[in-house]
Design an enzyme around this catalytic site. Structure first.
Site, PDB file in Angstrom:
ATOM      1  N   THR A  18       0.811  -1.092   0.001  1.00 51.17           N
ATOM      2  CA  THR A  18       0.027  -0.089   0.049  1.00 51.17           C
ATOM      3  C   THR A  18       0.954   1.356   0.087  1.00 51.17           C
ATOM      4  OG1 THR A  18      -0.133  -0.017   2.451  1.00 51.17           O
ATOM      5  CG2 THR A  18      -1.935  -1.083   1.371  1.00 51.17           C
ATOM      6  N   ASP A  28       1.176  -4.106  19.240  1.00 55.57           N
ATOM      7  CA  ASP A  28       0.679  -3.578  17.957  1.00 55.57           C
ATOM      8  C   ASP A  28       1.285  -1.906  17.824  1.00 55.57           C
ATOM      9  OD1 ASP A  28      -1.566  -3.014  15.400  1.00 55.57           O
ATOM     10  OD2 ASP A  28       0.450  -3.609  14.980  1.00 55.57           O
TER      11      ASP A  28
END
Lengths: 569, 195
Positions: free
Chosen positions: A193, A340
């Site tokens: 991306t 994360d």
């Protein structure tokens, strides 16, 4: 079936036609240009090297190789920005997360959309010159939206990376495909991306997939031929590190080192499926021929028990030699991350005050933790970290089966959004998210290329979310000013020599602020989330500000398909 | 069902061996012929013969391929689908997936969920982030399936199977389903079926 928005017609690049009543027109097949050619002179390496001084073009995703996102034009300034108005709107065929940084070369603008479309537009009028509709393969694996963050141009080629993990070089004038390279196997969780960074005939590209048990990398391809030149694995075969128990800010991460060592003895080094994607562009230091990038989270995100050790080089700043791709140094912000809270916002190269107050080459990064980190470009060591830009509570509480609350939430802090800087003020500008979340952990074995979070993170519906625009002095680590926004922010920000910063919000607001004190000087409501980094350029003696307004998948902001350019009278 | 699958397997073996890769007319016809056997469960018009059987007409190509692959590998368990998938090679799986992905999604006639149920479902979505992968109309893309307009029964069964591990080919989904309350999941199933 009429329920799909028209944008979905563009998704099926293979067939081009959706069966069912009332669905809109066939989308052109890849490779064939629409009417009009994009006439640009080939972009030279000298031009790219001097991109930070160009006040007519916008040549790189983050403005220049140092990635300062500081635009030198001053025609739009603090006194006249209130007169800024729409010059033109272009509506793409794809109504989905819009994260592109528009690139402008000689009055031609290149933008990308979700599903890896590329458009060439007349930067003065917004008219389409050509449209590349990438023929997507059957397997695409993405965690956080089918978005694309932009292209780069070198010579007469436009480079774009695609959701099905390919690198494509297009003819800048016509949009025809010149070469395609397969980067990695989407069936194993790899996708793209990010925008590529092109320098000295090399196309640099990282990868997505840290949520899928990949082994991350940065690769360099020959810009003319697409041949692979070098691969740097972000996960070394010895990924265990030094068993750090504290993060870069000195806080205890509650690791059970003995349990990890026992696990290591049982299963060996977990490097092959350890994650470590590289989500965003590296910065390039032309003087030393080195690149600097940050590495994403380990796999699985939340379950650290299956991956003993520090999990190098996840959640780290890494520097390589540009020509060879060889490791030079690294600094790990968080060892053995189970939240994360990885490193994603791209690095910026600026001169900074060292520990002893002397000015030295520095590299800064805004973390999901909410701190701006300032490191020494020579050896990657940490100089300082800023005050937290967002609330922090219960930091480093371990995820549990029933959920443990921690601030910041798993989106940060600062997400993938690039920061902007104003070196004359020693300020870095970041856009922030405040999203209280519960972190859950659940053990599972490697799932062969499927999502592998090792649990879940959930926002807490009863707790309000918000965002900020924060100006941080990177020489002192202090917050200079902060503007609160009603929703978490994701996208990007641009600073200009006119003394302004421009940034957008999920509710469609796009605004200009005084870069010294944060006073709002102008705004516009775009009708869809402005969740992309703005660019600027000049054509015909007029300065423009341009931004994508298409919303965001990850934070679920209202979708649209607009590229909007603004100018003064 | 058993005799149906045996006949299908035999049919696939006769037609499948030696078929050249690529979309030549004869290959395309044999895919359509193979696909006819799927109608026995998944419906002649795309409407499955039983509500706990999933719609495959108009489903995402990548997702259909992955499920066939996982059935063959044994990562996803199903007495009926495993023998069927085991007879397919990778290219045939891709071809079958392509064939069904181009069909129109059938209208199963499920009612729109009430405002109360919809609000609850959308709130749960905002918390867990379903649309982050399934996209904002739950239409999916690539290897992520369409959920919109799937039968409530199949959605409920799938959610339950993810939670219990009976469906074990996506631990990520299992984790997300376990982290979501049963009441929220029931609202989501009702909401999605009515889209």
């Amino acid at each position: 079936m009429n329920r799909f928005s028209i944008g979905c017609a563009a998704l099926f690049g293979m067939s081009g036609v959706l069966a069912g009543p009332g669905i809109a027109q066939e989308v052109k097949q890849e490779g064939k240009a629409a009417a009009g050619a994009a006439t640009i002179a080939p972009v030279t390496q000298q031009q790219l090297n001097a991109a930070d001084k160009s006040s007519s073009n916008f040549l790189l995703t983050n403005g220049n190789y140092a990635q300062t996102r500081f635009y030198p034009a001053k025609q739009i300034g603090r006194d006249n920005v209130k007169n800024l108005h729409v010059a033109w709107i272009f509506q793409t065929d794809v109504k989905e997360s819009l994260e592109t940084s528009p690139i402008v070369v000689d009055g031609v603008m290149y933008v990308t959309t979700s599903f890896s479309h590329v458009y060439a537009l007349n930067a003065k009028t917004g008219e389409q010159l050509w449209h590349y509709n990438h023929k997507m393969g059957p397997i695409t694996t993405f965690c956080c939206g089918p978005n694309n963050r932009g292209v780069q141009v070198l010579g007469d080629l436009v480079y774009v990376a695609t959701l099905d993990s390919k690198l494509v070089a297009l003819n800048a004038k016509s949009g025809d495909v010149v070469w395609t390279a397969d980067i990695a196997d989407p069936e194993l969780g790899y996708s793209e991306t990010m925008a590529p960074t092109v320098v000295k005939d090399k196309v640099l590209i990282g990868t997505n997939g840290g949520e899928y048990g990949i082994r991350g990398f940065v690769k360099a391809y020959d810009a003319k031929t697409g041949k692979l030149l070098w691969t740097f694995n972000t996960i070394p075969e010895n990924s265990v590190g030094v068993w750090a128990t504290k993060d870069a800010t000195g806080r205890d991460m509650h690791r059970d080192i003995q349990a990890e060592k026992d696990q290591l003895a049982k299963t060996g080094d977990p490097y092959q499926k350890l994650g470590g994607g590289v989500w965003q562009n590296p910065s390039v230091d032309l003087a030393t021929n080195r690149i600097y990038f940050v590495v994403g989270n380990p796999s699985p995100d939340l379950d650290g028990a299956v991956r003993p050790g520090d999990n190098l080089y996840t959640d780290s700043l890494v520097s390589l030699d540009l020509d060879s791709g060889k490791y030079v140094c690294h600094f790990q912000y968080i060892a053995h991350d189970v939240w994360d809270l990885d490193a994603v916002s791209p690095t910026v190269l600026v001169d900074v005050k060292g520990k002893d107050g002397k000015t030295i080459p520095g590299v800064i990064h805004a973390g999901k933790t909410g701190h701006l980190y300032v490191n020494d470009r020579k050896d990657c060591s940490l100089i300082r970290f800023s005050e937290a830009m967002v609330p922090q509570e219960n930091m480093w509480v371990l995820p549990t089966k029933d959920g443990a609350r921690m601030l910041p939430g798993a989106n940060g802090g600062v997400e993938w959004s690039p920061i902007a800087t104003d070196p004359s003020q020693s300020l870095a500008y970041a856009i922030n998210l405040h999203q209280p979340m519960n972190y859950f952990v659940e053990n599972s074995p490697y799932p062969n290329g499927k999502l592998w979070l090792g649990g879940a993170f959930k926002t807490i519906p009863s707790e309000a979310q918000a965002g900020n625009i924060t100006a941080v002095n990177y020489d002192t680590g202090k917050i200079k000013w902060q503007v609160k926004t009603p929703q978490p922010m994701i996208g990007g920000i641009l600073a200009t020599a006119g003394g302004l910063v421009f940034t957008g919000e999920g509710n469609g607001k796009f605004a200009a602020y005084n870069s010294s004190n944060g006073k709002e000087l102008w705004s516009f409501h775009a009708g869809a989330g402005v969740n992309a980094p703005p660019s600027s350029y000049m054509v015909g003696g007029k300065q423009y500000i341009v931004v994508g307004a298409g919303g965001n998948t990850q934070v679920d902001f209202h979708r649209g398909n607009n590229i909007i350019a603004f100018t003064l009278d | 069902m058993r005799s149906m699958s045996v006949r299908f397997i035999v049919g696939v073996m006769i037609m499948g061996i030696g078929v050249p890769i690529g979309a030549s007319p004869s290959n395309a016809q044999s895919i359509a012929e193979k696909a006819e056997a799927c109608a026995g469960c998944h419906g002649l018009d795309g409407k499955p013969t039983d509500k706990i059987i999933p719609v495959i007409w108009g489903q995402q190509l990548g997702y259909l391929y992955i499920q066939l692959r996982d059935f063959k590998r044994g990562d996803r368990k199903n007495e009926i689908m495993q023998p069927i998938a085991s007879a397919l090679e990778k290219q045939e799986m891709l071809d079958m997936a392509d064939y069904f992905s181009k069909k129109p999604w059938p209208d199963l006639g499920e009612p729109r969920a009430s405002k109360e149920v919809s609000d609850r479902a959308l709130s749960a979505n905002r918390s867990v982030g379903c649309t982050g992968c399934h996209l904002d109309h739950f239409q999916g893309d690539g290897t992520v399936p369409r959920l919109a307009g799937m039968s409530r029964e199949y959605l409920t069964k799938t959610i339950t199977d993810f939670r219990t591990g009976a469906r074990a080919n996506n631990p990520g989904m299992s984790g997300l389903m376990l982290a979501t309350s049963p009441d929220d999941l029931a609202a989501l199933a009702e909401y999605l079926a009515g889209l």
